[in-house]
Every structure is written in C-alpha cells, then in structure tokens.
Write a protein that holds these residues in place. Structure first.
Motif, PDB file in Angstrom:
ATOM      1  N   VAL A  56     -72.748 -48.317  54.289  1.00  0.00           N
ATOM      2  CA  VAL A  56     -71.861 -48.808  55.209  1.00  0.00           C
ATOM      3  C   VAL A  56     -72.471 -49.984  55.881  1.00  0.00           C
ATOM      4  O   VAL A  56     -73.595 -50.356  55.737  1.00  0.00           O
ATOM      5  CB  VAL A  56     -71.985 -47.624  56.279  1.00  0.00           C
ATOM      6  CG1 VAL A  56     -71.163 -47.989  57.499  1.00  0.00           C
ATOM      7  CG2 VAL A  56     -71.567 -46.345  55.932  1.00  0.00           C
ATOM      8  N   ALA A  57     -71.434 -50.996  56.114  1.00  0.00           N
ATOM      9  CA  ALA A  57     -71.858 -52.323  56.658  1.00  0.00           C
ATOM     10  C   ALA A  57     -70.955 -52.412  57.886  1.00  0.00           C
ATOM     11  O   ALA A  57     -69.667 -52.079  58.169  1.00  0.00           O
ATOM     12  CB  ALA A  57     -71.718 -53.404  55.619  1.00  0.00           C
ATOM     13  N   THR A  58     -71.689 -53.140  59.098  1.00  0.00           N
ATOM     14  CA  THR A  58     -70.879 -53.601  60.027  1.00  0.00           C
ATOM     15  C   THR A  58     -70.719 -55.158  60.105  1.00  0.00           C
ATOM     16  O   THR A  58     -71.820 -55.521  59.721  1.00  0.00           O
ATOM     17  CB  THR A  58     -71.401 -53.031  61.278  1.00  0.00           C
ATOM     18  OG1 THR A  58     -72.723 -53.535  61.830  1.00  0.00           O
ATOM     19  CG2 THR A  58     -71.654 -51.417  61.462  1.00  0.00           C
ATOM     20  N   LEU A  59     -69.705 -55.567  60.565  1.00  0.00           N
ATOM     21  CA  LEU A  59     -69.317 -57.129  60.170  1.00  0.00           C
ATOM     22  C   LEU A  59     -68.670 -57.635  61.420  1.00  0.00           C
ATOM     23  O   LEU A  59     -67.641 -56.675  61.787  1.00  0.00           O
ATOM     24  CB  LEU A  59     -68.994 -57.407  59.231  1.00  0.00           C
ATOM     25  CG  LEU A  59     -68.128 -56.800  58.421  1.00  0.00           C
ATOM     26  CD1 LEU A  59     -66.979 -57.914  57.784  1.00  0.00           C
ATOM     27  CD2 LEU A  59     -68.542 -55.770  57.156  1.00  0.00           C
ATOM     28  N   PRO A  60     -68.798 -58.669  62.016  1.00  0.00           N
ATOM     29  CA  PRO A  60     -67.577 -59.116  62.890  1.00  0.00           C
ATOM     30  C   PRO A  60     -66.317 -59.628  61.984  1.00  0.00           C
ATOM     31  O   PRO A  60     -66.246 -59.688  60.927  1.00  0.00           O
ATOM     32  CB  PRO A  60     -68.214 -60.539  63.438  1.00  0.00           C
ATOM     33  CG  PRO A  60     -69.288 -60.833  62.211  1.00  0.00           C
ATOM     34  CD  PRO A  60     -69.651 -59.719  61.575  1.00  0.00           C
ATOM     35  N   PRO A  61     -65.309 -59.483  62.905  1.00  0.00           N
ATOM     36  CA  PRO A  61     -63.926 -59.742  62.149  1.00  0.00           C
ATOM     37  C   PRO A  61     -63.804 -61.052  61.564  1.00  0.00           C
ATOM     38  O   PRO A  61     -63.313 -61.099  60.405  1.00  0.00           O
ATOM     39  CB  PRO A  61     -62.970 -59.802  63.353  1.00  0.00           C
ATOM     40  CG  PRO A  61     -63.674 -59.103  64.569  1.00  0.00           C
ATOM     41  CD  PRO A  61     -65.140 -59.080  64.257  1.00  0.00           C
ATOM     42  N   SER A  62     -64.621 -62.251  61.843  1.00  0.00           N
ATOM     43  CA  SER A  62     -64.464 -63.189  61.335  1.00  0.00           C
ATOM     44  C   SER A  62     -65.116 -63.308  59.718  1.00  0.00           C
ATOM     45  O   SER A  62     -64.523 -63.808  58.696  1.00  0.00           O
ATOM     46  CB  SER A  62     -65.470 -64.476  61.980  1.00  0.00           C
ATOM     47  OG  SER A  62     -66.806 -64.091  62.122  1.00  0.00           O
ATOM     48  N   VAL A  63     -65.903 -62.392  59.714  1.00  0.00           N
ATOM     49  CA  VAL A  63     -66.673 -62.095  58.168  1.00  0.00           C
ATOM     50  C   VAL A  63     -65.620 -61.346  57.297  1.00  0.00           C
ATOM     51  O   VAL A  63     -65.291 -61.843  56.239  1.00  0.00           O
ATOM     52  CB  VAL A  63     -67.796 -61.427  58.256  1.00  0.00           C
ATOM     53  CG1 VAL A  63     -68.503 -61.065  56.815  1.00  0.00           C
ATOM     54  CG2 VAL A  63     -68.889 -62.472  58.861  1.00  0.00           C
ATOM     55  N   LEU A  64     -64.791 -60.497  58.000  1.00  0.00           N
ATOM     56  CA  LEU A  64     -63.929 -59.722  57.214  1.00  0.00           C
ATOM     57  C   LEU A  64     -62.778 -60.473  56.839  1.00  0.00           C
ATOM     58  O   LEU A  64     -62.029 -60.531  55.796  1.00  0.00           O
ATOM     59  CB  LEU A  64     -63.225 -58.476  58.038  1.00  0.00           C
ATOM     60  CG  LEU A  64     -62.793 -57.447  57.331  1.00  0.00           C
ATOM     61  CD1 LEU A  64     -63.030 -56.767  56.218  1.00  0.00           C
ATOM     62  CD2 LEU A  64     -62.090 -56.366  58.362  1.00  0.00           C
ATOM     63  N   ARG A  65     -62.319 -61.658  57.808  1.00  0.00           N
ATOM     64  CA  ARG A  65     -61.229 -62.450  57.336  1.00  0.00           C
ATOM     65  C   ARG A  65     -61.568 -63.345  56.336  1.00  0.00           C
ATOM     66  O   ARG A  65     -60.829 -63.370  55.308  1.00  0.00           O
ATOM     67  CB  ARG A  65     -61.064 -63.298  58.742  1.00  0.00           C
ATOM     68  CG  ARG A  65     -60.038 -62.628  59.759  1.00  0.00           C
ATOM     69  CD  ARG A  65     -59.677 -63.463  60.893  1.00  0.00           C
ATOM     70  NE  ARG A  65     -59.363 -62.698  62.188  1.00  0.00           N
ATOM     71  CZ  ARG A  65     -60.379 -62.746  63.102  1.00  0.00           C
ATOM     72  NH1 ARG A  65     -61.412 -63.250  63.125  1.00  0.00           N
ATOM     73  NH2 ARG A  65     -59.978 -61.836  64.169  1.00  0.00           N
TER      74      ARG A  65
END
Length: 97
Positions: A56-65
């Motif tokens: 699992v990874a958590t990341l800010p929306p900017s990285v997902l974009r």
C-alpha cells in the motif's frame, strides 16, 4: 501493517528501507502483514516501492495526477476513437482527482 517515517527527511535511503522490510517479512511467511509506504513524493517512488513488494502507498493528489498525466499515455489515448480519445479519458480521470 507497519508504518515508517519519511526517512528522506533524516538522510536515510527510504527505498532501501522498504526493500529491507519486505525481505524480512517475506522470510517469515507466518507473520501476516502489509508494508505501507507513506507520503510518497514522486511517481517513480510509487513504482519502485511496488516493484519491491510494498502493499500500500499513500500519496498526495499531485503525485497521483503526475502518474496519470504522462506524455506517452496521452499520445496513446489520442489514438483511441470516440470519447476516450483526444485526452477524454485522462481528463475524466483528472476531474475525479
């Protein structure tokens, strides 16, 4: 599930830590756990952590974009006819983020 601090902030190689932790848990299959990589700051770190076996990874929306907004993906989707082509699919995904 184990949580680890952002080791980059303290001068440690976070990706190596992930590899070490995954290797240790794989050596003990009776321990049911998942490795969580938190606060990922770059798309390549998501890919590298997944290749190492992180669950699992958590990341800010900017990285997902950034992960969805890749030039090669845009170019290939441009070849798809209909609503999905011409950035339609990527724009739809980006609006959801």
């Amino acid at each position: 599930m184990k949580f680890f601090i952002d080791t980059a902030d303290i001068g440690t190689d976070g990706l190596q830590l992930i590899a070490d932790v995954v290797q240790i848990y794989n050596a003990y299959p009776d321990f049911e756990t998942q490795v969580l990589v938190a606060s990922v700051r770059h798309p390549i770190h998501v890919i590298e952590a997944a290749k190492m076996g992180a669950d699992v990874a958590t990341l800010p929306p900017s990285v997902l974009r950034q992960m969805f907004n890749h030039p090669a993906a845009r170019e290939r989707l441009g070849r798809v006819p209909g609503r999905l082509g011409q950035d339609g699919a990527i724009n739809s995904l980006m609006m959801m983020l």
